[in-house]
Design an enzyme around this catalytic site. Structure first.
Site, PDB file in Angstrom:
ATOM      1  CD  GLU A  26      15.114 -15.000   4.590  1.00 45.22           C
ATOM      2  OE1 GLU A  26      14.126 -15.342   5.292  1.00 45.22           O
ATOM      3  OE2 GLU A  26      15.812 -13.993   4.851  1.00 45.22           O
ATOM      4  CG  ASP A  43      -1.779   1.206   1.328  1.00 48.20           C
ATOM      5  OD1 ASP A  43      -2.682   1.329   0.485  1.00 48.20           O
ATOM      6  OD2 ASP A  43      -1.566   2.031   2.232  1.00 48.20           O
TER       7      ASP A  43
END
Length: 511
Positions: free
Chosen positions: A231, A194
């Site tokens: 990751e 956002d």
């Protein structure tokens, strides 16, 4: 689904409070969403994007996040969120959630600790506290600085209940890295960011916009991309980036930053052939050198619904000139919205569908002032109605309100005539907006998605292009019927054809 699923995905935006209410309190929730997952699978989408589902005082519809590692109690709990992710994946639906990195909630533990600790404390360094306020204005109207009891002032680009984070503080960076891991570990496939361009602030020089697209913001997203790529597998970032400047927009899509960003230029474009052609051409030219797929968006939870907007004299979108309450020819807007849906679905890249768009819902302009929830309404001195009109709860079934949304009174009132627009009413109608979306999304999976296009020769008031599969999309934005190009099959049309001619404000897929 391949690791590049996002390049050509159809992504359905769920505004959770208004999607489906599972416990009868009038507010949409995870139980309601889970009960409707089969509907979304049948619609033919590849992923869902959920607006914030975190604990929040709801000063700004959930964008005032109090805890990034939990679920708003009125929506459910963390266990139910994990079940939702698992069930969506079982249906082949990816899950994208909002993260709000620009600001927190004034009811968060961090901000309460900052107030308690006092001036000069490490807790206050997580936010922007000053002894004197600046002159920046809030995006929601009014000043962007609010005073606390000890005399200091804090920055909030949005509502006072949304204090901005200080992104020069390493502790803020680490907090959001941990938040990303928290949700990726639970199976979330993507993060929509956002207000992605306004995290970093520069108070020097008196610039009234000393926070938009500063160079350091790109360091934030490079670190996020490294985390996701090293990751995890197959995790993506999507930016909410509002820029008319395509060069600045493109910087967010460099290979080491975000995967995609919302194409607000296309969303804001008027229903005019030259403007749409220019937007499409510029969008493709911006994305091609970066290897990033474009996205095509007609509406979302912040803008006037497309049926209403396309029925107005001015069909473009501008946050600064919302045109709330302006007259709209809804029959015309509905016809254009159907054509726009086929246009957006045929373009190369990803497409977004905001909930209710597939039902042809209009904007609800006549919500009584005392029932409005959007902080824009209050912050503007009750002059700007705000965004509630595009957030009214969905109609699912039946002839009477709340039309299957839930058993309680919805948090925003539904129009009585939405009985004609319910999922139930449209499901068996082959000419309905819902049937058009189902057919379009099914064909899109087979023939469209990621790739390129080739413009075809056409009149100036007609858009025509061909995709790699051989599908030709033709959209007539003129006032007179247009001859169809040579073809062997009509795959789908937004409205009835007139022999070998395409009527005004109509789109067709041919091959």
């Amino acid at each position: 689904m391949p690791e590049t699923w996002w390049r050509g995905a159809a992504i359905y935006q769920v505004y959770l409070r208004s999607f489906a209410d599972g416990n009868g309190d009038g507010i949409g929730d995870l139980a309601g969403l889970r009960s409707r997952l089969a509907y979304l699978a049948d619609l033919g989408i590849n992923a869902v994007w959920l607006n914030p589902w975190y604990p929040s005082p709801m000063a700004d519809g959930g964008y005032d996040v109090a805890d990034y590692r939990a679920i708003e109690p009125s929506f459910g709990d963390l266990e139910e969120a994990e079940r939702f992710i698992e069930e969506a994946h079982e249906l082949g639906i990816k899950v994208i959630i909002d993260v709000v990195p620009n600001h927190h909630s004034d009811q968060s533990e961090w901000f309460k600790a900052a107030l308690a600790a006092g001036p000069g404390s490490p807790e206050r360094e997580r936010f922007w506290f000053r002894d004197e306020p600046g002159d920046w204005k809030s995006i929601f109207g009014g000043p962007a600085w609010t005073q606390v009891p000890d005399g200091q002032w804090y920055l909030h680009l949005f509502a006072p209940e949304q204090p901005d984070f200080n992104w020069t503080n390493p502790e803020v960076h680490q907090e959001f890295h941990d938040v990303l891991r928290f949700w990726f570990d639970r199976g979330v496939d993507g993060i929509r960011i956002d207000s992605a361009a306004v995290l970093v602030k520069n108070f020097e020089g008196g610039d009234p916009d000393g926070y938009t697209d500063l160079p350091e913001v790109h360091d934030v997203y490079r670190s996020w991309r490294r985390l996701a790529d090293t990751e995890y597998t197959d995790r993506i970032f999507i930016g909410e980036v509002w820029f008319p400047d395509q060069e600045r927009f493109a910087r967010y899509l460099r290979p080491d930053e975000l995967h995609t960003a919302f194409n607000f230029d296309f969303l804001a474009c008027p229903w005019e052939p030259a403007a749409l052609r220019a937007s499409i051409t510029q969008t493709l030219a911006t994305h091609l050198p970066l290897g990033a797929p474009p996205t095509w968006v007609l509406s979302n939870h912040d803008v006037t619904r497309v049926v209403t907007r396309y029925g107005r004299e001015i069909t473009s979108w501008d946050h600064g000139a919302r045109r709330d309450g302006f007259p709209s020819d809804l029959e015309l807007g509905y016809r254009r919205a159907r054509a726009a849906a086929l246009l957006a679905m045929a373009l190369p890249g990803g497409v977004y569908v905001y909930q209710g768009e597939e039902l042809g819902l209009p904007e609800v302009d006549d919500i009584p002032g005392e029932l409005r929830q959007d902080p824009m309404w209050v912050r503007s001195g009750y002059t700007v109605p705000g965004r509630d009109g595009c957030r009214v709860p969905l109609p699912w079934s039946g002839q009477e309100k709340p039309f299957g949304f839930g058993s309680g009174e919805p948090w925003l009132p539904q129009p009585a005539d939405w009985n004609k627009l319910t999922v139930e009413a449209q499901s068996e109608d082959l000419g309905s907006m819902l049937s058009l979306y189902r057919s379009g999304l099914r064909l899109r999976r087979e023939l469209l998605g990621d790739g390129t296009l080739t413009w075809c020769e056409s009149r100036d008031d007609v858009l025509a292009f061909q995709r790699e599969s051989g599908l030709v999309c033709v959209v007539n934005l003129g006032s007179e019927p247009a001859p169809l190009p040579p073809h062997t099959e009509v795959l789908l049309a937004s409205g009835p054809l007139e022999g070998d001619e395409l009527p005004s404000d109509t789109a067709v897929w041919l091959r």
